[in-house]
Design a protein around this motif. Sequence first.
Motif, mmCIF file in Angstrom:
data_model
loop_
_atom_site.group_PDB
_atom_site.id
_atom_site.type_symbol
_atom_site.label_atom_id
_atom_site.label_comp_id
_atom_site.label_asym_id
_atom_site.label_seq_id
_atom_site.Cartn_x
_atom_site.Cartn_y
_atom_site.Cartn_z
ATOM 1 N N VAL A 104 72.782 44.633 16.024
ATOM 2 C CA VAL A 104 72.328 45.762 17.206
ATOM 3 C C VAL A 104 70.843 45.526 16.967
ATOM 4 C CG1 VAL A 104 72.560 47.746 18.135
ATOM 5 C CG2 VAL A 104 74.670 46.845 16.591
ATOM 6 N N PHE A 105 70.753 45.084 18.557
ATOM 7 C CA PHE A 105 69.532 44.825 18.774
ATOM 8 C C PHE A 105 68.939 46.035 20.375
ATOM 9 C CE2 PHE A 105 70.766 42.149 16.609
ATOM 10 C CZ PHE A 105 69.751 41.250 15.465
ATOM 11 N N LEU A 106 67.736 46.813 20.419
ATOM 12 C CA LEU A 106 67.432 47.199 21.718
ATOM 13 C C LEU A 106 66.604 46.382 22.093
ATOM 14 C CD1 LEU A 106 67.185 50.040 23.243
ATOM 15 C CD2 LEU A 106 65.780 50.237 21.826
ATOM 16 N N GLY A 107 67.091 45.906 23.744
ATOM 17 C CA GLY A 107 66.417 45.298 24.308
ATOM 18 C C GLY A 107 64.573 45.752 24.872
ATOM 19 N N LEU A 108 63.553 45.268 24.418
ATOM 20 C CA LEU A 108 62.010 45.556 24.793
ATOM 21 C C LEU A 108 61.289 44.641 25.178
ATOM 22 C CD1 LEU A 108 61.566 47.665 21.966
ATOM 23 C CD2 LEU A 108 61.873 48.914 23.803
ATOM 24 N N PRO A 109 60.222 44.493 26.061
ATOM 25 C CA PRO A 109 59.245 43.415 26.064
ATOM 26 C C PRO A 109 58.731 42.932 24.537
ATOM 27 C CG PRO A 109 58.882 45.233 27.572
ATOM 28 C CD PRO A 109 59.698 45.648 26.394
ATOM 29 N N SER A 110 58.137 41.774 24.409
ATOM 30 C CA SER A 110 58.034 41.262 23.268
ATOM 31 C C SER A 110 56.472 41.931 22.869
ATOM 32 C CB SER A 110 58.274 40.105 23.401
ATOM 33 O OG SER A 110 57.285 39.255 21.839
ATOM 34 N N PRO A 111 55.747 42.134 23.411
ATOM 35 C CA PRO A 111 54.877 43.182 22.620
ATOM 36 C C PRO A 111 55.073 44.650 21.819
ATOM 37 C CG PRO A 111 54.249 42.436 24.384
ATOM 38 C CD PRO A 111 55.650 42.204 24.683
ATOM 39 N N ALA A 112 56.093 45.576 23.097
ATOM 40 C CA ALA A 112 56.720 46.586 22.531
ATOM 41 C C ALA A 112 57.729 46.594 21.526
ATOM 42 C CB ALA A 112 57.772 46.947 24.041
ATOM 43 N N ALA A 113 58.577 45.599 20.971
ATOM 44 C CA ALA A 113 59.221 44.896 20.200
ATOM 45 C C ALA A 113 58.831 44.742 19.072
ATOM 46 C CB ALA A 113 60.572 44.135 20.495
ATOM 47 N N ARG A 114 57.187 44.242 19.206
ATOM 48 C CA ARG A 114 56.875 44.011 17.865
ATOM 49 C C ARG A 114 55.634 45.308 17.279
ATOM 50 N NH1 ARG A 114 58.002 38.723 15.493
ATOM 51 N NH2 ARG A 114 57.970 37.492 16.630
ATOM 52 N N GLY A 115 55.514 46.334 18.388
ATOM 53 C CA GLY A 115 54.989 47.136 17.902
ATOM 54 C C GLY A 115 55.462 48.421 17.354
ATOM 55 N N LEU A 116 57.422 48.401 17.703
ATOM 56 C CA LEU A 116 58.180 49.034 17.262
ATOM 57 C C LEU A 116 58.585 48.778 15.692
ATOM 58 C CD1 LEU A 116 59.965 51.494 17.140
ATOM 59 C CD2 LEU A 116 61.956 49.152 17.823
ATOM 60 N N GLN A 117 58.403 47.691 15.822
ATOM 61 C CA GLN A 117 58.298 46.932 14.064
ATOM 62 C C GLN A 117 57.485 47.243 12.998
ATOM 63 O OE1 GLN A 117 58.056 42.398 14.033
ATOM 64 N NE2 GLN A 117 60.018 42.181 12.600
ATOM 65 N N LEU A 118 55.888 46.968 13.714
ATOM 66 C CA LEU A 118 54.924 48.045 13.102
ATOM 67 C C LEU A 118 54.935 48.857 12.887
ATOM 68 C CD1 LEU A 118 52.280 46.815 11.862
ATOM 69 C CD2 LEU A 118 51.027 47.347 13.769
ATOM 70 N N THR A 119 55.378 49.828 13.802
ATOM 71 C CA THR A 119 55.908 50.775 13.708
ATOM 72 C C THR A 119 56.885 52.170 12.349
ATOM 73 O OG1 THR A 119 55.051 51.811 15.990
ATOM 74 C CG2 THR A 119 55.878 54.145 14.284
ATOM 75 N N SER A 120 57.695 51.204 12.712
ATOM 76 C CA SER A 120 58.746 51.294 11.706
ATOM 77 C C SER A 120 58.470 51.616 10.257
ATOM 78 C CB SER A 120 60.180 50.392 12.232
ATOM 79 O OG SER A 120 59.800 48.909 11.217
ATOM 80 N N LEU A 121 57.354 50.027 9.848
ATOM 81 C CA LEU A 121 56.787 49.808 8.548
ATOM 82 C C LEU A 121 56.027 50.626 8.464
ATOM 83 C CD1 LEU A 121 55.772 46.338 8.709
ATOM 84 C CD2 LEU A 121 57.545 47.106 7.304
ATOM 85 N N VAL A 122 55.038 51.730 9.266
ATOM 86 C CA VAL A 122 54.490 52.947 8.623
ATOM 87 C C VAL A 122 55.690 53.667 8.455
ATOM 88 C CG1 VAL A 122 52.778 54.071 9.783
ATOM 89 C CG2 VAL A 122 52.510 51.028 10.087
ATOM 90 N N PHE A 123 56.435 54.391 9.433
ATOM 91 C CA PHE A 123 57.157 55.335 9.290
ATOM 92 C C PHE A 123 58.162 55.475 7.621
ATOM 93 C CE2 PHE A 123 56.066 56.410 13.403
ATOM 94 C CZ PHE A 123 55.603 57.552 13.092
ATOM 95 N N ASP A 124 58.452 53.907 7.225
ATOM 96 C CA ASP A 124 59.559 54.082 6.522
ATOM 97 C C ASP A 124 58.473 54.238 5.458
ATOM 98 O OD1 ASP A 124 61.944 52.619 5.266
ATOM 99 O OD2 ASP A 124 60.451 51.429 4.161
ATOM 100 N N ALA A 125 57.035 53.748 5.563
ATOM 101 C CA ALA A 125 56.402 54.041 4.045
ATOM 102 C C ALA A 125 56.427 56.104 4.762
ATOM 103 C CB ALA A 125 55.085 53.668 3.932
ATOM 104 N N ALA A 126 55.943 56.219 5.724
ATOM 105 C CA ALA A 126 56.002 57.736 5.383
ATOM 106 C C ALA A 126 57.024 58.134 4.365
ATOM 107 C CB ALA A 126 55.392 57.920 6.395
ATOM 108 N N ALA A 127 57.485 57.732 5.244
ATOM 109 C CA ALA A 127 59.505 58.649 4.721
ATOM 110 C C ALA A 127 58.947 59.017 3.177
ATOM 111 C CB ALA A 127 60.653 58.133 5.136
#
Length: 358
Positions: free
Chosen positions: A230-253
């Motif tokens: 299941v995928f949420l449509g985002l402009p490519s830069p925003a999609a890459r940003g969410l991917q990076l953000t999710s890595l950070v928050f996954d570690a912080a959690a």
Amino acid sequence: MAKIVLFGATGYTGRLTAAALTAAGAAPVLAGRNAAALGALAGELGGADTAVADVADPDSVRALLGRGDVLITTVGPFLRYGGPALAAALDAGAHYFDSTGEGPFIRDVFERDEQARRAGVALLSAFGFDYVPGNLAAAIALREAPRATGVDIGYFIASPGTSGGTRASMAGMLFERGFALRGGQIVPERSGARIRGFDVAGRSRTGVSIPGSEHLILHRAHPGLRETGVFLGLPSPAARGLQLTSLVFDAAARVAPVRRLAEEAIGGVVKGSTGGPDAATRAHTRTWAVAEARDDAGRVRSSATLSGVDPYEFTAAILAWGARTALAGGVRATGALGPVEAFGLDELTAAASAAGIR
């Protein structure tokens, strides 16, 4: 006499749903924390019964319901506030609908499947733009390719606006582990783990992976299905940003003090029940849900694209339809159900079309 109870009626999605219910001839009980706001809304709608209830007082939520009633709840973020309404519906023997898009909460609802069967009720979580259109598009695609082993679903919005409740839900999910169907099993998978492209109305668009109800539902009707995305449509830069953000928050959690401080900081910035896009903005918003069914070699065997109206408009209309249909005895089964399981493909297709997505 059985009734429809709308909990969270004075919130952004709640008000739209209340209007959709009354426009369809229903007489919902409007429920929420603020008696004055409920009274004002009832007046705007030409009169309706109201009831005060608060998730901080679970007994007040339980008091809303009797056996055979239908509860719609739009009170979020659901991971924080959704539990009392779900528990009340199960305890009362009432059918349950919610407007959540929060994957971890949807999974919590599906873990109550056996309890719902014993209670003789249906639990319909994420019964809005998140995630009815994707379930519907996937069911159409899989009907044409019944031997498919994989399906990817993408959600895309042009000119979107978001409500305060949506932003609060998105913030609340940052620290929650997602999931996906991989190898025929539901496994942990962080949001943003995957990025892929879709053809949407002749244009290439990017989607980033999220946990949706489709992971939990589609393989039940299609046992050969091994992979669901299941995928949420985002402009490519925003999609890459969410991917990076999710890595950070996954570690912080994983670090409790860090998670607690970050959640407090986000909670101070992102507030729920702060309104949302106005009618003019909603009128200009367009949406698509795309499903692609694949074989073992990854070849697309069938695809379906649904297009339509603003997500909030659709959510209000489909919630109103689902609740009215359930009140009339139109739910086909009990337990935690997907939208097609509950109503049938043809019936849901017609209802989605009437709600603005075709």
